[in-house]
Design an enzyme around this catalytic site. Structure first.
Site, PDB file in Angstrom:
ATOM      1  N   ASP A  74     -24.045   4.490 -15.443  1.00  0.00           N
ATOM      2  CA  ASP A  74     -25.217   3.975 -14.862  1.00  0.00           C
ATOM      3  C   ASP A  74     -26.368   4.975 -14.744  1.00  0.00           C
ATOM      4  O   ASP A  74     -25.877   6.323 -14.812  1.00  0.00           O
ATOM      5  CB  ASP A  74     -24.623   3.764 -13.336  1.00  0.00           C
ATOM      6  CG  ASP A  74     -25.974   2.983 -12.476  1.00  0.00           C
ATOM      7  OD1 ASP A  74     -26.562   2.264 -12.818  1.00  0.00           O
ATOM      8  OD2 ASP A  74     -26.387   3.751 -11.336  1.00  0.00           O
ATOM      9  N   GLU A  87     -26.195   2.892 -19.909  1.00  0.00           N
ATOM     10  CA  GLU A  87     -27.433   2.297 -19.412  1.00  0.00           C
ATOM     11  C   GLU A  87     -28.457   3.111 -19.291  1.00  0.00           C
ATOM     12  O   GLU A  87     -28.738   3.969 -18.481  1.00  0.00           O
ATOM     13  CB  GLU A  87     -27.129   1.748 -17.879  1.00  0.00           C
ATOM     14  CG  GLU A  87     -28.085   0.523 -17.501  1.00  0.00           C
ATOM     15  CD  GLU A  87     -28.874   1.186 -16.137  1.00  0.00           C
ATOM     16  OE1 GLU A  87     -29.895   0.514 -15.655  1.00  0.00           O
ATOM     17  OE2 GLU A  87     -28.303   1.972 -15.336  1.00  0.00           O
TER      18      GLU A  87
END
Length: 632
Positions: free
Chosen positions: A313, A366
């Site tokens: 993330d 990401e």
């Protein structure tokens, strides 16, 4: 005899202790024939530390830890006999300036259910895995990129819930075995990506503000229950990806922030160590023990829990020193620019290590900027991720899909632009949870027009996505056109499937997923022009896109035709490269997808008639918002 040996200290200090989760934390052991638990914690700047817990009545003076010699590393240790599985505990840390901090164990393998914040003693070593065949096959994977990947992104606490329960009604990990796995199998997804598994205190963070990097959240059961879920996924040939958050951590008093009274896990300079937008701390990627903490967490998920991949993330927030910051809120690197050189080296280290030790596993970034070579090799100064989320494609796709069809002709390039950079990285096309929260609308309500048109718009959009190069990710609920935005506080609106429109959408996505799995042309050559060819990328006036997906062996290629306006094209003709028979394998006008159900021929033989710059073509009456896929 110390549990944490001189060799352990050396490896930890070099950031190369790859099984650190078996050493730091709380572990059952025998000392002098007595069964108990050995506690080990890294807190170099603490003056004194006690273990307090349910086994000693939370007595703050009963069980003081010993600082191991030589004391330069700052490992504290204590063996306590007679502790049982499930006992709760914390570390009481006295700082050098006399403060007393009550901290959860950073290396705990289990934690008390929130709102409690204590760690829990558990043994994660006794689960009996039966997925040896899966793990062997994974390790033999020669080319991960030539395999299918359709990811169902799931927040377990809100996928489905038990009705009428006084507690949260969460499905447990074992409930998910009974209900989620069969659903994913039936729909045709190849992967489940789980949000919010590493332990976290606040439900509203969705698991992106982690306090327990070594503990599956207790919201859904025990670590053994979690292992059982993974084992069963593998039994049913489903890969599992976990969200992993090495970018930042919350300031909760029981967590990592100022753990021993100093900035131990975070950068000491707040201009490097804090995210002003998020109110969180940033890990110190230049400190070996901190790097080892994160590397050990990643290795534990993949090697101990048999996870097939980690989706990392907020990668951009780690790579840029000025991410989310105003002038004066950040410090340039030694070259005077905004790259976090320590984070770059961390990514090269962790990705190379994990993929090298675990062939067939994947690391997914990401990453929302144009940082070069995110999936490039370390030898070429790349970060060595397996895949990168294609956020550029997602933004262009959604911008186009939101438009009234009348205006799409002026924005045709938004749907073709991603192919101009498709070879630069290994991409996953994503329509994730981030796109259906916080007033962004659900996927169906992003679409223009009356309700009937919204469904048709979304159908053609999903078909285009499934045909476009790149692996795929779709967030839960969007496969049946969830009307509400997603909220972690309630289950999906499954009752919508009683409405034919929503059932037709689910049928459509299911059909797309099964076509994807059965046709290597859709996944073998995702990052190469060898796997894709535009038939007509410039039909802006009619807003029709036609293209071919090709397999490695040239057999069973697929031709996609997607009409993004409600205008029927009864005289439509598509150019094709070969004088062949083209078999219709998907028609959006079929009754099972809510179409007219009008019968059509299955086979279309091309004729020597130039169209779309091709020597051959065939006619196909194309409905408004029509999709047709042909195999040849």
């Amino acid at each position: 005899m110390a549990n944490f040996s001189e060799l352990d200290r050396y490896l930890f200090g070099q950031a190369t202790h790859y099984e650190i989760y078996r050493k730091l934390g709380a572990h059952f052991t025998d000392q002098y024939g007595i069964r108990g638990v050995c506690f080990d914690v890294w807190a170099p700047n603490a003056a004194r530390i006690w273990v307090i817990g349910s086994f000693n009545g939370w007595d703050e003076t009963a069980d003081e830890m010993t600082r191991l010699e030589p004391d330069t590393m700052g490992i504290f240790e204590l063996f306590i006999p007679g502790i049982e599985e499930g006992a709760l505990y914390k570390y009481l840390i006295e700082t050098k300036d006399g403060k007393r901090l009550y901290k959860a164990d950073p290396y705990a393998n289990y934690a008390e259910l929130r709102p409690g914040t204590a760690s829990a003693v558990t043994d994660i070593e006794h689960f009996k895995w039966t997925d040896e065949k899966w793990m062997e096959e994974r390790a033999k994977t020669k080319d991960i990129y030539a395999k299918p990947m359709t990811i169902y992104e799931v927040h377990p606490g809100s996928w489905m819930r038990h009705p009428g329960r006084e507690d949260d009604g969460f499905y447990s990990y074992r409930d998910l075995v009974k209900y989620l796995i069969p659903y994913v199998k039936e729909m045709g997804y190849t992967h489940i990506e789980l949000m919010g598994i590493s332990e976290y205190p606040f439900d509203g963070s969705w698991g992106y503000q982690v306090t327990g990097y070594y503990a599956p959240t207790s919201r859904y059961g025990t670590p053994q229950d979690f292992a059982y879920f993974i084992n069963e996924c593998h039994k049913h040939k489903i890969s599992v990806i976990l969200d992993w958050v090495p970018a930042h951590f919350p300031k909760d008093a029981h967590g990592l922030a100022e753990f021993d009274g100093t900035c131990l896990y975070e950068y000491a300079d707040p201009r490097k160590g804090e995210h002003p937008d998020w109110g969180t701390k940033i890990f110190d990627y230049g400190k070996n023990e901190v790097k080892n903490f994160l590397i050990g967490s990643a290795l534990m998920w993949i090697e101990h829990y048999h996870i097939d991949g980690l989706r990392v993330d907020a990668v951009a927030s780690m790579l840029y020193l000025d991410y989310g910051k105003q002038p004066g809120q950040w410090v340039p690197n030694k070259y005077g620019d905004n790259k976090n050189l320590e984070a770059v080296e961390f990514f090269k280290h962790v990705n190379t290590l994990i993929l090298g030790r675990n062939p067939g596993a994947v690391m997914i970034a990401e990453e929302s900027t144009a940082w070069p070579k995110v999936t490039g090799r370390v030898e070429d100064d790349g970060l060595n991720f397996s895949y990168k989320w294609n956020m550029g494609w997602m933004h262009d796709f959604l911008d186009y899909m939101k438009l009234d069809p009348y205006f799409r002709k002026d924005n045709h390039h938004k749907m073709t632009f991603a192919m101009s950079y498709n070879e630069s990285e290994k991409y996953i096309l994503v329509l994730s949870h981030d796109e259906v929260v916080h007033l962004k609308c659900s996927m169906i309500n992003k679409m223009p027009g009356e309700m009937e048109d919204k469904f048709k718009n979304l159908m053609v959009g999903y078909a285009f996505m499934m045909g476009h190069p790149g692996k795929k990710l779709l967030f839960m609920g969007q496969e049946f056109a969830q009307l509400q935005e997603w909220s972690e506080a309630r289950e999906l609106d499954w009752y919508l499937l009683e409405n034919p429109d929503h059932k037709h959408m689910q049928n459509w996505v299911k059909k797309l997923l099964h076509i994807y799995q059965k046709n290597p042309a859709l996944y073998e050559l995702d990052s190469s022009w060898g796997g894709f060819e535009w038939i007509n990328a410039n039909d802006a006036e009619r807003s029709i896109f036609s293209f071919i997906r090709k397999s490695k062996d040239g057999k069973n290629n697929l031709l996609f035709v997607c009409n993004f306006t409600p205008v029927e094209r009864s005289d439509y003709r598509v150019g094709v490269p070969k004088h062949k028979t083209y078999k219709l394998i998907l028609n959006s006008d079929d009754a099972e997808f809510g179409g007219s159900g009008k019968e059509r021929p299955v086979n279309y033989k091309s004729v020597s008639q130039e169209c779309d710059g091709r020597p051959y073509s065939f006619a196909y009456p194309l409905p408004g918002f029509g999709v047709a896929v042909f195999r040849y």
